[in-house]
Write an enzyme that holds these catalytic residues in place. Structure first.
Site: not given
Length: 298
Positions: A83, A114
């Site tokens: 953004e 992960e």
């Protein structure tokens, strides 16, 4: 840290019977728990402010802001990073989001990603991490190997590092130079850290990136004066920004924007200082792009 001892893995008494209540009561329970999240973030505001100052110093010196996470935490980092270019007109590579498992992991679970320490290090190497950059490791549990290894590697290079987690004393917190640890308590659904912990992480990331942009001159008053007009809505927003910043009308704002190739900052200085586009841009450049400095010092 053992999983069963983590606050984020605890059992929440408020939701112990949530599978037996009405839909409305279910929503109330979740909403009541969500209300506690901003208060948890409030308690760590000094830590967030310290991180913002460090991030700004590094970015001002040519560095980047790098988010590193797995699962929900990684996706939140990517969301925040993506953004920044349209909102503040920065280059896409200035704020980077990395997720364990790569692009595929944005929409899919990648088993074991992960847990890969090598993955965290390699992803940072692949973007050419340097000592000028800031690495923000994000992990609700604070125990994610991908993130911990990435932070360790970043510190070895001399990077400034920030660790965001929701468990006090976690490995992420102790590995990073700066720790931001909003304690949100047990989740409504036990262990579902995409909920309150994820919300807390999003609020923290909002502050980190927004604080960076404000301190970088990307905001005048409360207006996003470097917004890029990539669609009709943003064209209208640009006009409104120039109007609100200067007190001119829509026609004057649009005329100024057209004259300066739709750069809000330049248009604002043009109107307020009665300058042409070239001179307005020159003065902004002389003051590092800060409208406030152009107005206050000239």
């Amino acid at each position: 840290m053992q999983l069963e001892k983590m606050i984020t893995e605890g059992s929440n008494a408020a939701s112990a019977e949530i599978d037996r209540v009405s839909t409305l009561e279910m929503c109330r329970i979740i909403n009541d728990e969500d209300k506690t999240v901003p208060l948890a973030v409030e308690r760590v505001l000094p830590d967030i402010a310290a991180a913002i100052d460090v991030i700004h110093a590094q970015v001002s010196g040519g560095g980047r802001l790098i988010y590193l996470g797995a699962g929900t935490s990684g996706r939140l980092g990517i969301l925040d990073a993506s953004e920044c270019p349209p909102t503040y007109g920065v280059k896409p590579g200035l704020v980077v989001g990395l997720i364990a498992g790569g692009e595929y992991a944005i929409q899919h679970a990648v088993e074991g990603a992960e847990d890969s320490r090598e993955g965290g290090v390699n992803d940072l190497k692949n973007i050419g991490l340097t000592a000028q950059d800031v690495v923000v490791g994000i992990a609700a549990s604070g125990r994610t190997p991908y993130v911990i290894a990435g932070l360790e590697y970043a510190r070895q290079l001399g990077c400034r590092t920030v660790g965001i987690s929701c468990n006090p004393g976690s490995a992420v917190s102790t590995t990073a130079e700066f720790a931001i640890t909003p304690i949100v308590g047990a989740e409504v659904v036990t262990g579902s850290s995409r909920m309150k912990a994820g919300t807390a992480q999003k609020l923290v990331l909002n502050m980190l990136s927004t604080g960076l942009m404000i301190k970088s001159g990307k905001v005048f008053g409360n207006l996003m004066v470097d917004v890029v007009a990539t669609n009709e809505k943003l064209h209208v927003r640009q006009v409104n920004i120039v109007k609100n910043a200067t007190g001119c009308n829509a026609e004057q704002a649009e005329t100024a924007l057209i004259a300066c190739e739709r750069n809000c900052k330049t248009a604002i200085v043009m109107v307020l200082k009665n300058l042409d586009a070239a001179e307005a841009k020159k003065r902004l450049d002389q003051h590092g792009g800060f409208i406030r400095q152009v107005l206050d010092k000239e």
